[in-house]
Structures are given as structure tokens and as C-alpha cells.
Write a protein that holds these residues in place. Structure first.
Motif, short mmCIF file in Angstrom:
data_model
loop_
_atom_site.label_atom_id
_atom_site.label_comp_id
_atom_site.label_asym_id
_atom_site.label_seq_id
_atom_site.Cartn_x
_atom_site.Cartn_y
_atom_site.Cartn_z
N THR A 70 0.86 -1.18 0.00
CA THR A 70 0.00 0.00 0.00
C THR A 70 0.90 1.23 0.00
O THR A 70 2.06 1.15 0.42
CB THR A 70 -0.92 0.05 1.24
OG1 THR A 70 -0.11 0.04 2.44
CG2 THR A 70 -1.90 -1.12 1.27
N CYS A 72 0.52 5.63 0.70
CA CYS A 72 -0.33 6.77 1.07
C CYS A 72 0.32 8.08 0.61
O CYS A 72 1.47 8.09 0.17
CB CYS A 72 -0.56 6.78 2.58
SG CYS A 72 -1.42 5.30 3.13
N GLU A 73 -0.42 9.16 0.77
CA GLU A 73 0.06 10.47 0.33
C GLU A 73 1.36 10.89 1.01
O GLU A 73 2.12 11.67 0.46
CB GLU A 73 -1.02 11.52 0.58
CG GLU A 73 -2.25 11.35 -0.28
CD GLU A 73 -3.39 12.29 0.10
OE1 GLU A 73 -3.13 13.31 0.77
OE2 GLU A 73 -4.53 12.01 -0.30
N LYS A 169 -12.43 1.36 1.66
CA LYS A 169 -12.24 2.26 0.51
C LYS A 169 -10.84 2.88 0.55
O LYS A 169 -10.15 2.94 -0.47
CB LYS A 169 -13.32 3.34 0.54
CG LYS A 169 -13.24 4.33 -0.59
CD LYS A 169 -14.34 5.38 -0.47
CE LYS A 169 -14.07 6.51 -1.44
NZ LYS A 169 -14.76 7.73 -1.08
N ILE A 170 -10.42 3.33 1.71
CA ILE A 170 -9.09 3.95 1.86
C ILE A 170 -7.99 2.92 1.60
O ILE A 170 -6.98 3.23 0.96
CB ILE A 170 -8.98 4.59 3.26
CG1 ILE A 170 -9.87 5.84 3.31
CG2 ILE A 170 -7.53 4.94 3.60
CD1 ILE A 170 -10.03 6.43 4.70
N GLU A 173 -7.72 2.45 -2.15
CA GLU A 173 -7.02 3.59 -2.75
C GLU A 173 -5.52 3.45 -2.55
O GLU A 173 -4.74 3.71 -3.48
CB GLU A 173 -7.52 4.90 -2.14
CG GLU A 173 -8.93 5.26 -2.55
CD GLU A 173 -9.52 6.42 -1.75
OE1 GLU A 173 -8.83 6.96 -0.84
OE2 GLU A 173 -10.69 6.77 -2.00
N SER A 174 -5.09 3.02 -1.36
CA SER A 174 -3.66 2.89 -1.10
C SER A 174 -3.05 1.70 -1.85
O SER A 174 -1.89 1.75 -2.26
CB SER A 174 -3.39 2.80 0.41
OG SER A 174 -3.88 1.60 0.95
N ASN A 176 -4.08 0.67 -4.82
CA ASN A 176 -3.96 1.14 -6.20
C ASN A 176 -2.87 2.20 -6.36
O ASN A 176 -2.17 2.23 -7.37
CB ASN A 176 -5.32 1.65 -6.71
CG ASN A 176 -6.27 0.50 -6.98
OD1 ASN A 176 -5.88 -0.54 -7.49
ND2 ASN A 176 -7.52 0.67 -6.61
N MET A 177 -2.68 3.05 -5.35
CA MET A 177 -1.60 4.04 -5.40
C MET A 177 -0.24 3.33 -5.42
O MET A 177 0.67 3.74 -6.15
CB MET A 177 -1.69 5.00 -4.21
CG MET A 177 -0.72 6.17 -4.32
SD MET A 177 -0.83 7.33 -2.92
CE MET A 177 -2.44 8.02 -3.15
N THR A 190 -5.35 -4.15 -10.48
CA THR A 190 -6.15 -3.12 -9.84
C THR A 190 -7.11 -3.82 -8.90
O THR A 190 -7.59 -4.91 -9.18
CB THR A 190 -6.92 -2.24 -10.85
OG1 THR A 190 -7.64 -3.09 -11.74
CG2 THR A 190 -5.97 -1.36 -11.63
N GLU A 193 -13.58 -2.04 -6.20
CA GLU A 193 -14.27 -1.39 -5.10
C GLU A 193 -14.93 -2.44 -4.21
O GLU A 193 -15.39 -3.47 -4.71
CB GLU A 193 -15.36 -0.44 -5.64
CG GLU A 193 -14.79 0.75 -6.39
CD GLU A 193 -14.00 1.69 -5.50
OE1 GLU A 193 -14.41 1.92 -4.36
OE2 GLU A 193 -12.95 2.17 -5.96
#
Length: 197
Positions: A70, A72-73, A169-170, A173-174, A176-177, A190, A193
Motif C-alpha cells: 500500500t 499513502c500520500e 475504501k481507503i 485507494e492505497s 492502487n496508489m 487493480t 471497489e
């Protein structure tokens, strides 16, 4: 990520996030419950690094680590706090079930924490959403993160807790990031959802 690692395994890049992620994920524990030592994954070597001893008179309320593969930003893997009966050793991994997320800003930077239960702990595996936890448990978690950097004069703001659906969901997103950042396009997976309940 170092491409000159030889055959050594890296807990962030080589361990699967879990076949059933984000419903059930693997988590690598960096810091055991009850510790004042801030262990951290060294991103280059994959080893466990002693970052610091906490400056405040607090200890980690639960086992703390990350979900592999994963991103994150903040450039780190997704943080996870794992509720279970026992503390475990640093750098072990276990299966967790996300039940919520604590939204947090660390020195103005988004730094959300997934709240999960150990999927194989008979006392905790029955929890499916953070709303099922006693309010005092959430207050303890929030207070720890509000206080643990105060004596370092670093600002942490803890916002609200959100439920299992938002946590999943978070995590997606991580996942996929991470794929977008580290995996060549032709090799990417990928993550779909999560199913709406």
C-alpha cells in the motif's frame, strides 16, 4: 525501493496484502502493544529501525504496523492499529479485519490510521465495525495519538472515526496508489471497489 536486495525479502514490497484484501488484509507489526519504542520499517533495507523512544509518558495502546503493498500520500505504507488480546513481536505479520479508520493530520500532513481487529483472535474477530467498540476504547486511541508527540513540540490533529466501509475504501485507494507508483504498467493489478452492504 532498492533493486539491489539480492534474495532477501522486503516486508513492504514482497509480502502480499492478502488474497481477500480489503476485507481481510495482511499486516506487518512494527510496534507491539505497550511499547514506548517507536520502531519503524527502514524502507531501503526492509529491516526494523529504532526511530526513537517516545518523549511522552505513553505507550502504544495496541499493536501498530502497516499493510504491505500500500502507499499513502505521505509516501509510507498504510498504517494500521490492530486490536487483539496479546502484544506481538516487531516484524511479524498477521491477518486483520479492518473495522474503521481514524482520520488524522500529523504536522499538517494527512496520516490516517486503519483500525482493525486480528482476524484469528477469538475475542476480537467478531467485530465488524468500529461502532461496536466501547466508546472508552476509541477515546484511549484518540488520546494516545493526540499526546504521543506533544513533548516533541509536533502538532497532531485527530479528526473523526469512520466505519468499516470507509476504511476498506481507503485501503483500496492505497493498494492502487502502490500499483501506480511501484509496479510496471503491464504487471499491475487493480483492486475492485468493495461490495456495498
Amino acid at each position: 525501493m532498492s533493486f539491489y536486495r539480492g534474495t532477501a525479502s522486503h516486508p513492504w514490497h514482497d509480502l502480499s496484502p492478502g488474497e481477500k484484501a480489503p476485507e481481510i488484509c495482511n499486516a506487518v507489526i512494527e510496534i507491539p502493544r505497550g511499547s514506548k519504542v517507536k520502531y519503524e520499517l527502514d524502507k531501503d533495507t526492509g529491516l526494523c529501525y529504532v526511530d526513537r523512544i517516545l518523549y511522552s509518558s505513553v505507550v502504544y495502546p495496541h499493536n501498530y504496523g502497516f499493510i504491505p503493498k500500500t502507499l499513502c500520500e505521505d509516501g509510507d505504507p498504510m498504517d494500521v492499529l490492530v486490536l487483539m488480546q496479546e502484544s506481538v513481536v516487531p516484524m511479524c505479520f498477521l491477518r486483520v479485519k479492518p473495522i474503521g479508520v481514524m482520520q488524522m493530520l500529523d504536522q499538517g500532513e494527512k496520516d490516517d490510521k486503519i483500525i482493525a481487529v486480528h482476524a484469528d483472535d477469538p475475542e476480537f474477530r467478531g467485530f465488524t465495525d468500529i461502532s461496536q467498540l466501547p466508546p472508552h476504547r476509541l477515546a484511549e486511541i484518540k488520546r494516545f495519538f493526540e499526546d504521543y508527540k506533544k513533548n516533541e513540540h509536533k502538532e497532531v490533529f485527530v479528526d473523526e472515526f469512520l466505519g468499516a466501509d470507509e476504511a476498506k475504501k481507503i485501503i483500496l485507494e492505497s493498494l492502487n496508489m502502490y500499483q501506480d507508483h511501484y509496479v510496471p504498467k503491464k504487471l499491475r493489478s487493480t483492486y475492485p471497489e468493495p461490495e456495498a452492504k
